[in-house]
Design a protein around this motif. Structure first.
Motif, PDB file in Angstrom:
ATOM      1  N   ALA A 104      48.205  35.327  44.705  1.00 26.46           N
ATOM      2  CA  ALA A 104      47.302  34.181  44.806  1.00 26.46           C
ATOM      3  C   ALA A 104      45.892  34.608  45.193  1.00 26.46           C
ATOM      4  O   ALA A 104      44.902  34.103  44.647  1.00 26.46           O
ATOM      5  N   VAL A 105      45.783  35.524  46.123  1.00 25.76           N
ATOM      6  CA  VAL A 105      44.460  35.948  46.579  1.00 25.76           C
ATOM      7  C   VAL A 105      43.730  36.746  45.511  1.00 25.76           C
ATOM      8  O   VAL A 105      42.506  36.605  45.314  1.00 25.76           O
ATOM      9  N   SER A 106      44.471  37.599  44.781  1.00 26.49           N
ATOM     10  CA  SER A 106      43.824  38.467  43.790  1.00 26.49           C
ATOM     11  C   SER A 106      43.645  37.806  42.442  1.00 26.49           C
ATOM     12  O   SER A 106      43.087  38.422  41.526  1.00 26.49           O
ATOM     13  N   SER A 107      44.103  36.572  42.284  1.00 19.26           N
ATOM     14  CA  SER A 107      44.012  35.939  40.958  1.00 19.26           C
ATOM     15  C   SER A 107      42.563  35.682  40.556  1.00 19.26           C
ATOM     16  O   SER A 107      42.232  35.711  39.355  1.00 19.26           O
ATOM     17  N   GLN A 108      41.699  35.449  41.536  1.00 13.46           N
ATOM     18  CA  GLN A 108      40.312  35.170  41.204  1.00 13.46           C
ATOM     19  C   GLN A 108      39.544  36.421  40.769  1.00 13.46           C
ATOM     20  O   GLN A 108      38.520  36.308  40.080  1.00 13.46           O
ATOM     21  N   SER A 109      40.028  37.605  41.169  1.00  9.61           N
ATOM     22  CA  SER A 109      39.322  38.840  40.834  1.00  9.61           C
ATOM     23  C   SER A 109      39.904  39.541  39.622  1.00  9.61           C
ATOM     24  O   SER A 109      39.438  40.625  39.266  1.00  9.61           O
ATOM     25  N   ILE A 110      40.907  38.924  38.960  1.00 10.97           N
ATOM     26  CA  ILE A 110      41.517  39.564  37.796  1.00 10.97           C
ATOM     27  C   ILE A 110      40.678  39.234  36.568  1.00 10.97           C
ATOM     28  O   ILE A 110      40.462  38.057  36.241  1.00 10.97           O
ATOM     29  N   PRO A 111      40.183  40.256  35.866  1.00 12.17           N
ATOM     30  CA  PRO A 111      39.395  39.977  34.650  1.00 12.17           C
ATOM     31  C   PRO A 111      40.310  39.524  33.519  1.00 12.17           C
ATOM     32  O   PRO A 111      41.305  40.181  33.212  1.00 12.17           O
ATOM     33  N   VAL A 112      40.012  38.393  32.928  1.00 13.19           N
ATOM     34  CA  VAL A 112      40.823  37.838  31.842  1.00 13.19           C
ATOM     35  C   VAL A 112      39.926  37.668  30.618  1.00 13.19           C
ATOM     36  O   VAL A 112      38.816  37.121  30.710  1.00 13.19           O
ATOM     37  N   ALA A 113      40.404  38.132  29.494  1.00 20.83           N
ATOM     38  CA  ALA A 113      39.626  38.029  28.252  1.00 20.83           C
ATOM     39  C   ALA A 113      39.522  36.575  27.817  1.00 20.83           C
ATOM     40  O   ALA A 113      40.399  35.746  28.097  1.00 20.83           O
ATOM     41  N   ASP A 114      38.435  36.249  27.108  1.00 23.20           N
ATOM     42  CA  ASP A 114      38.233  34.878  26.643  1.00 23.20           C
ATOM     43  C   ASP A 114      39.275  34.471  25.613  1.00 23.20           C
ATOM     44  O   ASP A 114      39.540  33.269  25.430  1.00 23.20           O
ATOM     45  N   SER A 115      39.877  35.466  24.932  1.00 24.59           N
ATOM     46  CA  SER A 115      40.844  35.141  23.885  1.00 24.59           C
ATOM     47  C   SER A 115      42.202  34.733  24.445  1.00 24.59           C
ATOM     48  O   SER A 115      43.056  34.244  23.716  1.00 24.59           O
ATOM     49  N   VAL A 116      42.411  34.929  25.727  1.00 28.20           N
ATOM     50  CA  VAL A 116      43.694  34.583  26.339  1.00 28.20           C
ATOM     51  C   VAL A 116      43.738  33.082  26.571  1.00 28.20           C
ATOM     52  O   VAL A 116      42.863  32.513  27.230  1.00 28.20           O
TER      53      VAL A 116
END
Length: 408
Positions: A41-53
């Protein structure tokens, strides 16, 4: 139940798995589940996610993270399998990092070095590719990747530290148990030595007293027409010997009942010394023995232990001579030089009459009625005093020779 292979450092941990979880184990497992969920939960904001996801992939990723957090409860039974699955699936799902850290930590803390090394190799397998692509990566992607590898290394290091600490505690506990068992064994050995010393003391003292009593009683039995003065003297010796024997017996029994050692008993009553040999020989002569005494040497007295041991050797030899060679001439020679050694020699000649039955390979000085234990006790006494003793048949009788250290 299938028997596990014997792997060094693994058998103790494997044995723990067969035991149901305690409340402490359940608390630890639930705490790690909570840690994995909070980490995701804490690290979810710092995970880079591609725009295509799309949202569906994100929902699947979160669901996989939830299942992985619940799977942490299986870490005690299948730690290696759980770690491999989470490490492989973690390359595609971002929310599996927390559960993967717990699984890797469990492997390092509970499994042998070789298994931990294989899991660590799997965890760091993407590292060379990451380093090769690092110059072309953006900062928002390189930072989380470096953090991931650092966390994996920290989890493995912490698990290895915990495993080493558990092994150290087990080793210290085992040493403590061995030390306790060794202390108990030493205490038991000391108690046995004290009892053996008391038994030797009883054998030496009572054997001498009772042999004198037997000689005088036998004289009264076989000479009923003796003069009243001789009869009275013999009766007096019998009474005194019986009184002294009972006195010594009470002291030894008192030592046994009180649980104290022979040294404590020696502190309560005077012990014989080398100077008491003349009194001992005089008692034997009064009983009809033909004793020739040479010594003890003039000058300073030997140490108390050496003098007492020499006295007991002569006492036992005279007692056995009365038993097995009645009427024979006994020559006692005690010599020594301060700073060197004290020597004791007791030679018993052949008796003028028939030799009593003493058993095979037994001569005067062995102690027939005692089954040879008198000689064994003398050898042990001399050894404990730092010397030695030899005994055996001679051409004209039986000989006992001993030497004892005479330190200044």
């Amino acid at each position: 139940m299938r028997r596990l292979p014997r792997v060094p450092g693994f058998h103790r941990i494997a044995r723990i798995e067969r035991i149901p979880r305690t409340r402490r184990d359940w608390a630890a497992d639930l705490a790690l589940v909570l840690f994995a969920a909070c980490f995701a939960a804490v690290s979810s904001q710092s995970i880079p996610v591609a725009d295509s996801v799309g949202p569906a992939w994100r929902a699947a990723d979160q669901a996989a993270g939830g299942l992985a957090c619940a799977a942490v409860l299986l870490r005690r039974r299948w730690p290696v399998q759980l770690a491999v699955v989470l490490l492989l699936a973690g390359t595609q799902a971002h929310y599996l990092t927390g559960p993967a850290l717990v699984a890797v930590f469990t492997v390092a803390a509970t499994r042998p070095w070789r298994v931990t090394a294989w899991v660590a190799a799997l965890a760091f397998a993407p590292l060379p590719l990451f380093l090769w692509r690092l110059p072309d990566m953006t900062e928002d992607r390189a930072g989380p990747a470096v953090t991931y590898f650092a966390l994996i290394a920290g989890a493995i290091g912490w698990g290895l530290f915990r495993r080493s600490r558990q092994q150290l505690i087990a080793s210290l506990r085992e040493r403590a148990e061995l030390a306790e068992a060794d202390a108990e064994s030493r205490a038991q050995r000391v108690r046995m030595e004290v009892r053996e010393e008391i038994a030797r003391e009883m054998h030496d003292v009572l054997g001498h007293r009772l042999s004198l009593l037997s000689v005088h009683a036998g004289a009264l039995e076989y000479n009923p027409g003796a003069a009243p003065a001789e009869t009275a003297r013999a009766a007096g010796v019998i009474r005194e010997s019986a009184h002294l024997a009972l006195h010594d017996l009470r002291e030894v029994i008192g030592v046994l009942r009180s649980g104290t050692g022979i040294d404590t008993a020696e502190g309560r009553r005077p012990q014989p010394e080398l100077a008491d040999l003349e009194r001992l020989v005089a008692e034997a002569r009064e009983a009809g023995g033909r004793i020739e005494l040479t010594g003890p040497p003039d000058g300073p007295a030997p140490p108390a232990l050496a003098g007492r041991t020499a006295y007991r050797i002569v006492q036992e030899a005279l007692t056995n001579a009365r038993k097995h060679a009645p009427g024979a001439t006994v020559r006692v020679k005690v010599a020594g030089v301060p700073g060197e050694r004290l020597t004791v020699e007791v030679h018993s000649g052949r008796p003028p009459g028939p030799v009593p039955e003493t058993g095979p390979d037994r001569g005067p000085g062995v102690g027939g009625e005692g089954g040879g234990q008198g000689l064994v006790g003398l050898v042990e006494r001399a050894r404990l005093a730092g010397g030695g003793l030899t005994a055996g048949p001679a051409d004209d009788g039986f000989r006992v020779e001993a030497w004892l250290p005479w330190q200044n």
